[in-house]
Design a protein around this motif. Structure first.
Motif, PDB file in Angstrom:
ATOM      1  N   UNK A   1       1.241  -1.704  -0.156  1.00  0.00           N
ATOM      2  CA  UNK A   1       0.198  -0.240   0.169  1.00  0.00           C
ATOM      3  C   UNK A   1       0.975   1.069  -0.355  1.00  0.00           C
ATOM      4  N   UNK A   2       0.833   2.459  -1.112  1.00  0.00           N
ATOM      5  CA  UNK A   2       1.734   3.078  -1.431  1.00  0.00           C
ATOM      6  C   UNK A   2       0.677   4.425  -1.215  1.00  0.00           C
ATOM      7  N   UNK A   3       1.130   5.454  -1.027  1.00  0.00           N
ATOM      8  CA  UNK A   3       0.316   6.872  -0.908  1.00  0.00           C
ATOM      9  C   UNK A   3       0.196   7.064  -2.589  1.00  0.00           C
ATOM     10  N   UNK A   4      -1.061   7.198  -2.542  1.00  0.00           N
ATOM     11  CA  UNK A   4      -2.383   7.272  -3.733  1.00  0.00           C
ATOM     12  C   UNK A   4      -1.190   8.227  -4.257  1.00  0.00           C
ATOM     13  N   UNK A   5      -0.904   8.735  -5.589  1.00  0.00           N
ATOM     14  CA  UNK A   5      -0.853   9.354  -6.610  1.00  0.00           C
ATOM     15  C   UNK A   5      -1.377   9.642  -7.654  1.00  0.00           C
ATOM     16  N   UNK A   6      -0.986  11.224  -8.258  1.00  0.00           N
ATOM     17  CA  UNK A   6      -1.495  11.166  -9.827  1.00  0.00           C
ATOM     18  C   UNK A   6      -0.986  10.275 -10.611  1.00  0.00           C
ATOM     19  N   UNK A   7      -0.035   9.884 -10.483  1.00  0.00           N
ATOM     20  CA  UNK A   7       0.852   8.865 -11.071  1.00  0.00           C
ATOM     21  C   UNK A   7      -0.764   7.685 -11.206  1.00  0.00           C
ATOM     22  N   UNK A   8      -1.110   7.209 -10.853  1.00  0.00           N
ATOM     23  CA  UNK A   8      -1.553   6.137 -10.296  1.00  0.00           C
ATOM     24  C   UNK A   8      -2.673   6.109 -11.454  1.00  0.00           C
ATOM     25  N   UNK A   9      -3.114   7.354 -11.671  1.00  0.00           N
ATOM     26  CA  UNK A   9      -4.539   6.854 -12.163  1.00  0.00           C
ATOM     27  C   UNK A   9      -4.611   5.751 -13.692  1.00  0.00           C
ATOM     28  N   UNK A  10      -3.825   6.456 -14.779  1.00  0.00           N
ATOM     29  CA  UNK A  10      -3.718   5.782 -15.574  1.00  0.00           C
ATOM     30  C   UNK A  10      -3.964   4.288 -15.594  1.00  0.00           C
ATOM     31  N   UNK A  11      -3.030   3.543 -14.277  1.00  0.00           N
ATOM     32  CA  UNK A  11      -2.743   2.419 -13.945  1.00  0.00           C
ATOM     33  C   UNK A  11      -4.358   2.287 -13.841  1.00  0.00           C
TER      34      UNK A  11
END
Length: 361
Positions: free
Chosen positions: A14-24
């Protein structure tokens, strides 16, 4: 809320959610994945970026991306975190369908509740679920969270309708047992099935539903088998009759949550047409229950003789007419999987023994 908390173990990170995760996330989020949320299904990477940005700007929320072998497979959060009061909620959870039913959800809950109880020292972890979301209700119940109650009209669903929320919780003194169950699941060991087991007893007026249910109760008491008996006919016994409002199912849900909180897992439910409404009643119970449907049958002469013991005059005639109509409807509409149990010339105790055996109790 920006944070740097990372939790890892049991095959997930569980990693801090970031905008970079949106595409995945956008690769698997659809209407089925988003069911039960209060916002419309986000579409594409832009839609998921909006979701992520909303999570990051919400106070007292720790949002995470869920990763397995470095691949993003979902998201979950702590929210309404109040460490001063020792409480928080876990939610905003969604996963890729390919990891449904795998180790991912129990692993995430193991990590989150360990952080909450063992590191932060909270007294209570709560789960809030839309009342229609049977899959999430089943998942929360399987964790061992205790049902607490229903908040009526508590949320606006994505379709704009007001919906009820169901609350579940785990308290600090319950956590060791919940943790043990999670560890057993994650280790692949068998865990006792805590789902409700429902015995539906239906049949025409005069067939002896209440009498048989009472005999079932006596038999289970003699065997020291915990259970509860609910007479469905009284759950919406009112004038004007509120059938179209689903009052009986709502009342059943409220009653059964209280019994569940006391540890009961077996429910005997009687109602004329219960065997035709098994799906709705199972949804009201709320944890993917195992359902045994029993249709009690009796000849017209037997039903009339039994009705004559309690009804007289016009009331008797009306009950006979309804009983005859119900008998035909039930026999025609009840599925082949419904057990037919004849009651003519049999004692309640004999019938109860057969019914309990069918339920496997």
């Amino acid at each position: 809320m920006l944070h740097e908390l990372t939790l890892e173990g049991h095959g997930v990170r569980l990693a801090p959610l970031a905008v970079e995760h949106a595409e995945a996330l956008a690769r698997f989020v659809d209407d089925r994945v988003w069911a039960g949320m209060t916002s419309p299904t986000p579409r594409g990477a832009d839609g998921l970026r909006d979701v992520v940005e909303a999570a990051l700007t919400t106070p007292a929320r720790y949002a995470f991306a869920v990763l397995v072998d470095g691949e993003v497979v979902g998201s979950t959060s702590f929210y309404d975190v109040d460490l001063r009061m020792g409480r928080l909620e876990v939610g905003h959870t969604f996963y890729a369908p390919r990891v449904w039913g795998t180790h991912v959800n129990p692993a995430c809950k193991r990590l989150l509740m360990s952080q909450a109880f063992e590191t932060w020292g909270v007294a209570r972890v709560a789960y809030r679920v839309e009342a229609r979301n049977a899959r999430s209700i089943a998942a929360v119940t399987k964790l061992g969270a205790r049902p607490e109650g229903r908040l009526r009209g508590h949320r606006v669903a994505a379709d704009g309708t007001r919906q009820d929320s169901l609350y579940f919780s785990v308290l600090a003194d319950e956590w060791p047992d919940v943790r043990s169950r999670l560890d057993a699941r994650l280790a692949g060991r068998d865990v006792a099935d805590e789902r409700t087991s429902v015995l539906l007893i239906g049949g025409r007026s005069g067939v002896g539903k209440s009498t048989v249910a009472s005999a079932v109760h006596d038999l289970l008491v003699a065997r020291d088998v915990p259970h509860a008996v609910v007479e469905g006919d009284v759950l919406d016994l009112a004038h004007p009759a509120p059938w179209e409002h689903g009052v009986a199912a709502a009342n059943l849900a409220d009653v059964w949550r209280r019994y569940r909180a006391l540890g009961h897992r077996r429910l005997v439910y009687t109602n004329t047409v219960s065997v035709l409404e098994a799906d709705a009643l199972a949804a009201a119970v709320g944890d993917r229950p195992r359902v045994t449907s029993v249709l009690l049958t009796a000849s017209d002469d037997t039903a009339r003789e039994r009705l004559g013991r309690r009804e007289h005059g016009a009331s008797y005639d009306a009950h006979v007419a309804r009983s005859d109509a119900a008998a035909g409807r039930l026999e025609a509409a009840a599925a082949d999987a419904v057990h037919r149990v004849a009651t003519d010339d049999r004692s309640p105790a004999e019938i109860a023994a057969e019914v309990v055996a069918l339920a496997g109790w």
